[in-house]
Structures are given as structure tokens and as C-alpha cells.
Scaffold this active site. Sequence first.
Site, PDB file in Angstrom:
ATOM      1  N   GLU A  78      32.624 -22.465 -19.443  1.00  0.00           N
ATOM      2  CA  GLU A  78      31.316 -22.865 -18.922  1.00  0.00           C
ATOM      3  C   GLU A  78      30.187 -22.025 -19.518  1.00  0.00           C
ATOM      4  O   GLU A  78      30.175 -20.795 -19.375  1.00  0.00           O
ATOM      5  CB  GLU A  78      31.299 -22.743 -17.386  1.00  0.00           C
ATOM      6  CG  GLU A  78      30.035 -23.335 -16.809  1.00  0.00           C
ATOM      7  CD  GLU A  78      30.016 -23.405 -15.277  1.00  0.00           C
ATOM      8  OE1 GLU A  78      31.077 -23.332 -14.645  1.00  0.00           O
ATOM      9  OE2 GLU A  78      28.906 -23.542 -14.739  1.00  0.00           O
ATOM     10  N   LYS A 263      30.920 -21.458  -5.139  1.00  0.00           N
ATOM     11  CA  LYS A 263      31.473 -21.832  -6.459  1.00  0.00           C
ATOM     12  C   LYS A 263      30.835 -20.973  -7.548  1.00  0.00           C
ATOM     13  O   LYS A 263      31.496 -20.522  -8.489  1.00  0.00           O
ATOM     14  CB  LYS A 263      31.237 -23.326  -6.733  1.00  0.00           C
ATOM     15  CG  LYS A 263      31.928 -23.865  -7.993  1.00  0.00           C
ATOM     16  CD  LYS A 263      31.061 -23.799  -9.226  1.00  0.00           C
ATOM     17  CE  LYS A 263      31.784 -24.332 -10.460  1.00  0.00           C
ATOM     18  NZ  LYS A 263      31.027 -24.117 -11.705  1.00  0.00           N
ATOM     19  N   ASP A 279      46.375 -14.780 -11.219  1.00  0.00           N
ATOM     20  CA  ASP A 279      46.609 -16.105 -10.654  1.00  0.00           C
ATOM     21  C   ASP A 279      45.308 -16.604 -10.013  1.00  0.00           C
ATOM     22  O   ASP A 279      44.981 -16.247  -8.875  1.00  0.00           O
ATOM     23  CB  ASP A 279      47.742 -16.002  -9.613  1.00  0.00           C
ATOM     24  CG  ASP A 279      48.134 -17.354  -9.039  1.00  0.00           C
ATOM     25  OD1 ASP A 279      47.291 -18.277  -9.050  1.00  0.00           O
ATOM     26  OD2 ASP A 279      49.277 -17.485  -8.570  1.00  0.00           O
ATOM     27  N   HIS A 377      20.184 -22.755 -18.037  1.00  0.00           N
ATOM     28  CA  HIS A 377      21.487 -23.380 -18.228  1.00  0.00           C
ATOM     29  C   HIS A 377      21.437 -24.379 -19.386  1.00  0.00           C
ATOM     30  O   HIS A 377      22.334 -24.428 -20.218  1.00  0.00           O
ATOM     31  CB  HIS A 377      21.888 -24.083 -16.932  1.00  0.00           C
ATOM     32  CG  HIS A 377      23.314 -24.508 -16.916  1.00  0.00           C
ATOM     33  ND1 HIS A 377      24.326 -23.639 -16.621  1.00  0.00           N
ATOM     34  CD2 HIS A 377      23.887 -25.696 -17.179  1.00  0.00           C
ATOM     35  CE1 HIS A 377      25.473 -24.272 -16.693  1.00  0.00           C
ATOM     36  NE2 HIS A 377      25.236 -25.526 -17.021  1.00  0.00           N
TER      37      HIS A 377
HETATM   38  P1  NDP Z   1      56.487  -9.962 -10.571  1.00  0.00           P
HETATM   39  O1  NDP Z   1      57.607 -10.783 -10.092  1.00  0.00           O
HETATM   40  O2  NDP Z   1      56.281  -9.904 -12.044  1.00  0.00           O
HETATM   41  O3  NDP Z   1      56.713  -8.507  -9.953  1.00  0.00           O
HETATM   42  C1  NDP Z   1      55.970  -7.399 -10.305  1.00  0.00           C
HETATM   43  C2  NDP Z   1      56.637  -6.655 -11.449  1.00  0.00           C
HETATM   44  O4  NDP Z   1      55.814  -5.580 -11.877  1.00  0.00           O
HETATM   45  C3  NDP Z   1      57.969  -6.055 -11.014  1.00  0.00           C
HETATM   46  O5  NDP Z   1      58.922  -6.373 -11.994  1.00  0.00           O
HETATM   47  C4  NDP Z   1      57.697  -4.558 -11.003  1.00  0.00           C
HETATM   48  O6  NDP Z   1      58.783  -3.835 -11.478  1.00  0.00           O
HETATM   49  C5  NDP Z   1      56.606  -4.410 -12.035  1.00  0.00           C
HETATM   50  N1  NDP Z   1      55.740  -3.240 -11.855  1.00  0.00           N
HETATM   51  C6  NDP Z   1      55.488  -2.310 -12.813  1.00  0.00           C
HETATM   52  N2  NDP Z   1      54.628  -1.391 -12.379  1.00  0.00           N
HETATM   53  C7  NDP Z   1      54.319  -1.706 -11.105  1.00  0.00           C
HETATM   54  C8  NDP Z   1      53.456  -1.138 -10.134  1.00  0.00           C
HETATM   55  N3  NDP Z   1      52.709  -0.038 -10.389  1.00  0.00           N
HETATM   56  N4  NDP Z   1      53.317  -1.757  -8.951  1.00  0.00           N
HETATM   57  C9  NDP Z   1      54.022  -2.888  -8.669  1.00  0.00           C
HETATM   58  N5  NDP Z   1      54.882  -3.473  -9.540  1.00  0.00           N
HETATM   59  C10 NDP Z   1      55.042  -2.881 -10.759  1.00  0.00           C
HETATM   60  O7  NDP Z   1      55.101 -10.390  -9.979  1.00  0.00           O
HETATM   61  P2  NDP Z   1      54.592 -10.541  -8.499  1.00  0.00           P
HETATM   62  O8  NDP Z   1      55.606 -10.260  -7.461  1.00  0.00           O
HETATM   63  O9  NDP Z   1      53.358  -9.736  -8.460  1.00  0.00           O
HETATM   64  O10 NDP Z   1      54.257 -12.100  -8.425  1.00  0.00           O
HETATM   65  C11 NDP Z   1      53.151 -12.608  -9.106  1.00  0.00           C
HETATM   66  C12 NDP Z   1      53.506 -13.913  -9.761  1.00  0.00           C
HETATM   67  O11 NDP Z   1      53.997 -14.825  -8.790  1.00  0.00           O
HETATM   68  C13 NDP Z   1      52.272 -14.570 -10.352  1.00  0.00           C
HETATM   69  O12 NDP Z   1      52.621 -15.040 -11.632  1.00  0.00           O
HETATM   70  C14 NDP Z   1      51.979 -15.725  -9.395  1.00  0.00           C
HETATM   71  O13 NDP Z   1      51.334 -16.759 -10.082  1.00  0.00           O
HETATM   72  C15 NDP Z   1      53.354 -16.112  -8.932  1.00  0.00           C
HETATM   73  N6  NDP Z   1      53.509 -16.804  -7.665  1.00  0.00           N
HETATM   74  C16 NDP Z   1      52.473 -17.036  -6.790  1.00  0.00           C
HETATM   75  C17 NDP Z   1      52.687 -17.661  -5.576  1.00  0.00           C
HETATM   76  C18 NDP Z   1      51.537 -17.817  -4.626  1.00  0.00           C
HETATM   77  O14 NDP Z   1      50.435 -17.362  -4.905  1.00  0.00           O
HETATM   78  N7  NDP Z   1      51.707 -18.448  -3.454  1.00  0.00           N
HETATM   79  C19 NDP Z   1      54.027 -18.133  -5.182  1.00  0.00           C
HETATM   80  C20 NDP Z   1      55.048 -17.792  -6.153  1.00  0.00           C
HETATM   81  C21 NDP Z   1      54.805 -17.166  -7.338  1.00  0.00           C
HETATM   82  P3  NDP Z   1      60.058  -3.541 -10.562  1.00  0.00           P
HETATM   83  O15 NDP Z   1      60.808  -4.818 -10.489  1.00  0.00           O
HETATM   84  O16 NDP Z   1      60.771  -2.475 -11.281  1.00  0.00           O
HETATM   85  O17 NDP Z   1      59.549  -3.109  -9.227  1.00  0.00           O
END
Ligand code: NDP
Length: 423
Positions: A78, A263, A279, A377
Site C-alpha cells: 500500500e 484499520k 503471524d 495519498h
Molecule cells: P514454534 O513451534 O516454532 O516454537 C518456537 C520455537 O522457537 C521452539 O522450537 C523453540 O525451541 C524456539 N526458541 C528458540 N529460542 C527461543 C526463545 N528465546 N523463546 C521461545 N522459544 C525459543 O513456534 P510457536 O509455538 O511460537 O508457534 C508459532 C507458529 O504457530 C506461527 O507460525 C503461527 O502462525 C502458528 N500457529 C498459529 C495459530 C493461531 O494463531 N491460532 C494456531 C497454530 C499455529 P525449543 O523447542 O527448543 O523450545
Amino acid sequence: MTKKFYEKTRKERLDFLLEQALITVEEYQLLKENAPLSDEFADHLIENQVSQIHLPLGLAFNFVIDGEQRLVPMATEEPSVIAASSYGAKLIQNSGGFQTKSSERVMIGQIVFRAIKNASQLIAQLAKEKTTLFSVAAKSYPSIVKRGGGVQEVYFKQVENEAGEAFVTIEVLVDVKDAMGANIVNSILEGMASYLNQKFPEEILMKILSNYADHSLVQARCKVKARDLARGSNFDGKVVAQKIVEATNYANLDIYRATTHNKGIMNGIDAVALATGNDVRAIEAGCHAYASRGGKYASLTKWTMDEAGDLIGELTLPLPVATVGGATSILPQVTFAQTISRSKEAISLAKVMVCVGLAQNLAALRALVSEGIQKGHMSLHAKTLAAAVGATEVEVPILVKQMNQAKQMNQALAETLLAELRK
Ligand code: NDP
């Protein structure tokens, strides 16, 4: 005379960023190459991949957040979003910049039991399981506990539908550290639910993260000197400030206006979210729900005036954003966006986003209550129209100039002007 950033070519902008040591040589190469994702990589990200859509990535300037100058990466199609954001931030910079604060940062997951005959009895039984539920959760996702996060609290509530049928819901508050946490929370809920399934005869309807992230709030506040809001002799600064307050109050009265008001705020926030691999759908859902927290959809920003007649702005939003996990760690431009905005920690990125929202709203309201939004705009829109009808790099500025002089600007005019130019 040195050109302003927006007057430079893309190559000149990249050279400038490198000269100013704002980017490294590797980042310079990455941005210059502009390479799409490999097919193999894109295939891993989504299903049924057939191609890729490209969005321009830009930078917004003038953001002084808690005393620190930050560059803001924004990906959007945009026109005027980045310009408006930089302009709003400049007005705010003149009065000391943004001050931010944040609440705790936890995500909420829900486990919902259906068709409950005696809700208070079930809640009492569940409450006795609290300690066990904490340890089941820790075993379901041990790495988040190692990082200092994990389940912080568990609440129980009863919800009834119009027919009087009762649900009992467990709300699980999880510290997800720098992740957005959807997968982390959902995995924890799965673990807890399978334990509860063994222990209780009541049926679990579903278990899922809530995108209403009202335990991950960030707030930006700012001041804008009334005199900076003046536009020539036509618009007195104090009057513009008063009208900005009135326009915000109006949004609180009328959902048709409030939706557009919000918005505009999300224009900037979504662009930063996209640039940093976050996300956008989750952020949008949470912020618009938060706008209805008082029982009526209203403005997300608050604008008031102090005794001196200066404008005071405030924006509070649920921003469950991430600097790790999801798509954040795998897309190369995302790593660049995080680095350039100095957002290593999720909370730091959330603070940038809320400031962008406030700056965006200020710029939009200032234009709306003075010369109108179209002036600024449309001149930027002219560029999009010229490009859309196939004008070359040399032809675009000529067409833009001609369209800006015309009474009305549209694609048909752009086509006619281009045809005449090529005669
Ligand atoms: P992930 O599943 O990728 O989990 C986070 C990852 O980051 C883990 O593997 C973790 O490692 C690693 N990590 C590294 N450093 C850190 C830190 N400092 N703090 C926390 N984690 C760390 O992602 P999320 O659980 O965050 O899920 C997000 C994804 O899920 C997005 O892509 C979203 O679009 C999607 N999603 C969204 C939904 C919704 O909004 N309703 C529903 C389902 C999915 P380790 O494993 O070693 O802990």
C-alpha cells in the site's frame, strides 16, 4: 545537494545504508539480490505451492523509542503507509519520541469441556488437580521450562449458552518467552488434555490457543506540540490538535468510522509483522477483539490535550509477536528486518509495532482533519497507477507529474497519458 532517502534510487539507498554502517556487507548483498525463496524451501513452508508473491520491503525513519533511535522495516503493497508512519514519527520525535511499557507476556490456551451437568462440582475437582496439571504441562514441553517459561497460572470458568447448557473451560497462561507460542501452547494443552481424559469422564470439546492475547499488552505514549501540527496559514496547530481529539471521540461513537480508524493503525503494524515474519492474522484478530473489550467496538488509540494545548497520544495493544519460531527464523529478509530494527527480544519488537501504530494514526488523523487524506495519498497512488499501466522507470515520473495536475486520477487517465507520451 544531498538527496533525501526517499529521493534516492534503490541502489543509492542500499549504498547509503552501507556507508552509514546501518547494514553489513552480507545484508547489502541479500537486499541487492532480492532473490526469491528456493522452490524446495517454499514447498516446505506451505502446501500446494505454485509460485511466490513479492512485496516491497521499506524502512520507516524518525522512530525514537524510549530514547533510542530505531529503524523500522515494513513490508506492504500500500502506497503512503511508510511515508505516513515516518511523518507521524517525526512529529513525535520533535516532542521527545515515544515512551513504552509492557505487561507480563503470556499466551492463553483453552481446554473446553462440553455438556456439563454440575459445573461448580467439576471446577472444584479440577482445582484439586492444579499442581498435577502444572507438572503434566512441564513434561509436555520441557524446553520452554528450561528457557524460564512454561505454565504460569491455570484458571477455571463456567460458560453457558442460551439453552442453559454448561461448558467448563480451563484457561492456561503460558510464558512462551520470545516465541509467538501457538505450537508451544497447543502442545502443552494436548498433554494436559490427555491426562484429563484419563482422569475425568466429562468430554473435552476442544483444546486450542486463544488469539485474544490480553496478557501480552504493550503501550506507547507520546506528545505532539500543537505548533508542529499547523499547516501553513490555513490550519492552526491547536485547532488541528482539537480536531484530532474530536475525530477519535467520533470513532468511539460510530463503528463505521472506528473500523477505518483502526484499520489505519493496523496498516503499519501489519507491515512490520510481515517484514519480521510474524503471524499477521493472529495480530489482527487479537487487536480488533481488544477494540471491543468495553462491549462496543471503539478506537484503539486515545488522543487528549494537555493544559498547554499539546496533543497526548496513547495506544495499548495485545501484540503476541515473536523473534523466534514460526517463519521468523527461516526467511532471510526476516533476519535482516529483526537486525535492523534491533529487535532481538519479542517484547522489543512489540514495542516498535505499537509505536508504529500510534505514528500511523497520528499521520492519518492530522491529514483527515486538515487538508484531507487524498492529497498526500493520491500523489503516491499516481506512482502505482503509472506502474500498473506499464510505464517504464523513465516514464513513471512524467506520468506522475501529469496525473497530479489532473482533476481526477485513475487507471484510464494513466493509460491515455502513457499512450500520448509514446506517440
Ligand atoms: P514454534 O513451534 O516454532 O516454537 C518456537 C520455537 O522457537 C521452539 O522450537 C523453540 O525451541 C524456539 N526458541 C528458540 N529460542 C527461543 C526463545 N528465546 N523463546 C521461545 N522459544 C525459543 O513456534 P510457536 O509455538 O511460537 O508457534 C508459532 C507458529 O504457530 C506461527 O507460525 C503461527 O502462525 C502458528 N500457529 C498459529 C495459530 C493461531 O494463531 N491460532 C494456531 C497454530 C499455529 P525449543 O523447542 O527448543 O523450545
